[in-house]
Design an enzyme around this catalytic site. Structure first.
Site, PDB file in Angstrom:
ATOM      1  N   PRO A  50       0.845  -1.210   0.000  1.00 29.20           N
ATOM      2  CA  PRO A  50       0.000   0.000   0.000  1.00 29.20           C
ATOM      3  C   PRO A  50       0.874   1.252   0.000  1.00 29.20           C
ATOM      4  CG  PRO A  50       0.046  -0.975   2.195  1.00 29.20           C
ATOM      5  CD  PRO A  50       0.823  -1.898   1.316  1.00 29.20           C
ATOM      6  N   ASP A  94       5.720   2.537   2.409  1.00 27.45           N
ATOM      7  CA  ASP A  94       4.888   1.358   2.634  1.00 27.45           C
ATOM      8  C   ASP A  94       4.049   1.626   3.878  1.00 27.45           C
ATOM      9  OD1 ASP A  94       3.770  -1.093   3.283  1.00 27.45           O
ATOM     10  OD2 ASP A  94       5.598  -2.244   2.914  1.00 27.45           O
ATOM     11  N   HIS A  95       2.734   1.802   3.671  1.00 25.09           N
ATOM     12  CA  HIS A  95       1.875   2.210   4.790  1.00 25.09           C
ATOM     13  C   HIS A  95       1.732   1.126   5.850  1.00 25.09           C
ATOM     14  CE1 HIS A  95      -0.546   5.094   6.708  1.00 25.09           C
ATOM     15  NE2 HIS A  95      -1.182   5.585   5.659  1.00 25.09           N
ATOM     16  N   ARG A  96       2.139  -0.085   5.548  1.00 29.32           N
ATOM     17  CA  ARG A  96       2.103  -1.142   6.549  1.00 29.32           C
ATOM     18  C   ARG A  96       3.157  -0.915   7.628  1.00 29.32           C
ATOM     19  NH1 ARG A  96       2.927  -6.197   2.650  1.00 29.32           N
ATOM     20  NH2 ARG A  96       4.622  -4.776   2.064  1.00 29.32           N
ATOM     21  N   ALA A  97       4.221  -0.191   7.269  1.00 32.04           N
ATOM     22  CA  ALA A  97       5.322   0.017   8.209  1.00 32.04           C
ATOM     23  C   ALA A  97       5.530   1.474   8.575  1.00 32.04           C
ATOM     24  CB  ALA A  97       6.619  -0.542   7.610  1.00 32.04           C
TER      25      ALA A  97
END
Length: 433
Positions: free
Chosen positions: A232, A405-408
């Site tokens: 994402p 990376d929106h997950r991190a």
């Protein structure tokens, strides 16, 4: 030598699962010694030469130039002189599980042509030689017979393709490759000065063509497609004023300076130091969790013919600007000369990609997984801005875009990193410390 042995697709590095047979340097019937160069193998990141492991005679060429084979696949057979064809066939059948009385390489010229080796047929196509006009020095026409009759100098496939694109003759060009071959690099420097010739009927310039995927292009396609589909992405863009940095660079790069620093060197240094100041940006996203790194191993995107490589500057935040500059320059030269090793491209924690030299104002780069982010750098430009006293003045501006990376990584963290980067670039003396 007393035994037949197989030449197989090698495994260079833990991540290598396949390779592309870029070129053969031998023909069937050639006597070869241990250490002789047999073929060029292109992987996702490098091109290396496959060497012979023992003395013998090239009994059979099986791999086709341009084809991709898995690690361990049978490419050729080397045998003692005098080994019978039946013995070679039996050896291949044992290795592949299928009987084989003829080489796998398919003819590329009309069947009415004289009997010739597969490499001779391919050379005839590439060099424009009519096999019917040749008298073989032996039972079959060999590659050397074709090369001796060729009007066009011997060249690599990439050089031939580039010459066709430019519509130029290779006559008069001195080759610097193996055995005097003309390479792509031999053509490019003098392309504008070489007189164009009328392209032959059927060359790529006159018709559409399907370009096979190289090992590198296939790896780029697979990696970036997966990255775009599964990561994402979000993007943050910030403008940075460059006048103080440009002035400092001009002051440092005196005529007596042993090393000339580029604008990109300063930006790489600023990015590395900002990652140290914002350690939560220097991360990989993994299924097990977010891995945060104590050291900045900075990836630098380098454009090369046919693709893109990302060599890594180790411990970049703790290098002086001059040392970092030398490391970046050395890696870029190795990348363009296909001299990088697997270790040069493993383990990057963050990447910087600069297209400013091409005049690109701004772009959004795709993250190189499993890294958490990549910084895209555009070209400098002059803009009118209000001065502190209410007037108007011109400043030099650079736009940078951070892909995260929106997950991190969250937006506030990305903004914090960009603010730190901007501050360092706009106060560039701190980069010399």
């Amino acid at each position: 030598m007393s035994e037949i042995f197989a030449v197989t697709m090698p495994k260079w590095g833990l991540e290598m699962t396949e390779g592309q047979l870029a070129a053969w340097h031998v023909a069937e019937g050639d006597a070869v010694a241990k250490g002789a160069e047999l073929a060029d193998i292109e992987t996702a990141k490098i091109v290396n030469t496959l060497e012979c492991e023992d003395d013998g005679v090239v009994a059979r060429l099986i791999g086709r130039t341009g084809e991709v084979y898995p690690v361990g696949a049978l490419l050729a057979v080397v045998a003692p002189a005098g080994t019978s064809a039946a013995g070679i066939d039996a050896f291949i059948a044992q290795k592949t599980g299928a009987a084989m009385s003829e080489p796998v390489i398919a003819p590329q010229v009309p069947p009415a042509a004289p009997k010739a080796t597969p490499l001779a047929k391919r050379a005839a196509v590439e060099l424009g030689v009519d096999l019917a006009s040749l008298t073989p020095d032996g039972a079959r026409i060999r590659q050397a017979d074709v090369q001796a009759a060729a009007v066009t100098p011997l060249a690599t496939p990439r050089a031939l393709k580039r010459a066709a694109e430019l519509g130029i003759s290779l006559a008069g060009i001195t080759g610097t490759g193996r055995q005097g071959r003309i390479t792509w690099e031999d053509i490019e420097p003098g392309a504008s000065a070489i007189a164009p010739v009328s392209p032959k009927i059927g060359v790529a310039a006159q018709r559409d063509e399907l370009l096979p995927l190289s090992g590198m292009r296939r790896a780029i396609a697979n990696t970036l497609q997966a990255a775009k589909q599964t990561i994402p992405h979000f993007y943050l863009t910030m403008d940075v004023e460059m006048d103080r940095l440009l002035a400092l660079r001009a002051e440092v790069n005196t005529p007596a300076s042993a090393t000339k620093l580029s604008v990109n060197d300063f930006l790489l240094c600023a990015a590395a130091k900002s990652l140290t100041a914002c350690p939560d940006m220097n991360v990989h996203f993994t299924p097990e969790g977010i891995r945060r790194f104590a050291r900045v191993d900075l990836g630098v995107a380098v454009s090369i013919e046919g693709g893109l490589l990302v060599p890594v500057i180790r411990d970049a935040a703790n290098l002086s600007l001059s040392v970092l500059s030398a490391a970046a320059r050395d890696l870029a030269l190795k990348a363009r000369g296909r001299g990088l090793q697997s270790d040069d491209m493993q383990g990057g924690t963050f990447t910087v990609s600069n297209l400013g030299m091409f005049g690109v104002r701004q772009f959004e780069a795709i993250i190189n997984p499993p890294q958490g982010g990549i910084l895209a750098v555009g070209a400098t430009r002059r803009e009118a801005r209000e001065t502190k006293d209410g007037g108007v003045g011109f400043v030099t501006v650079l736009s940078v875009t951070l892909s995260c990376d929106h997950r991190a990584i969250d937006g506030a963290l990305g903004a914090q990193f960009l603010a730190d980067f901007k501050a360092r670039v706009e106060a560039p003396l701190s980069l010399l410390v």
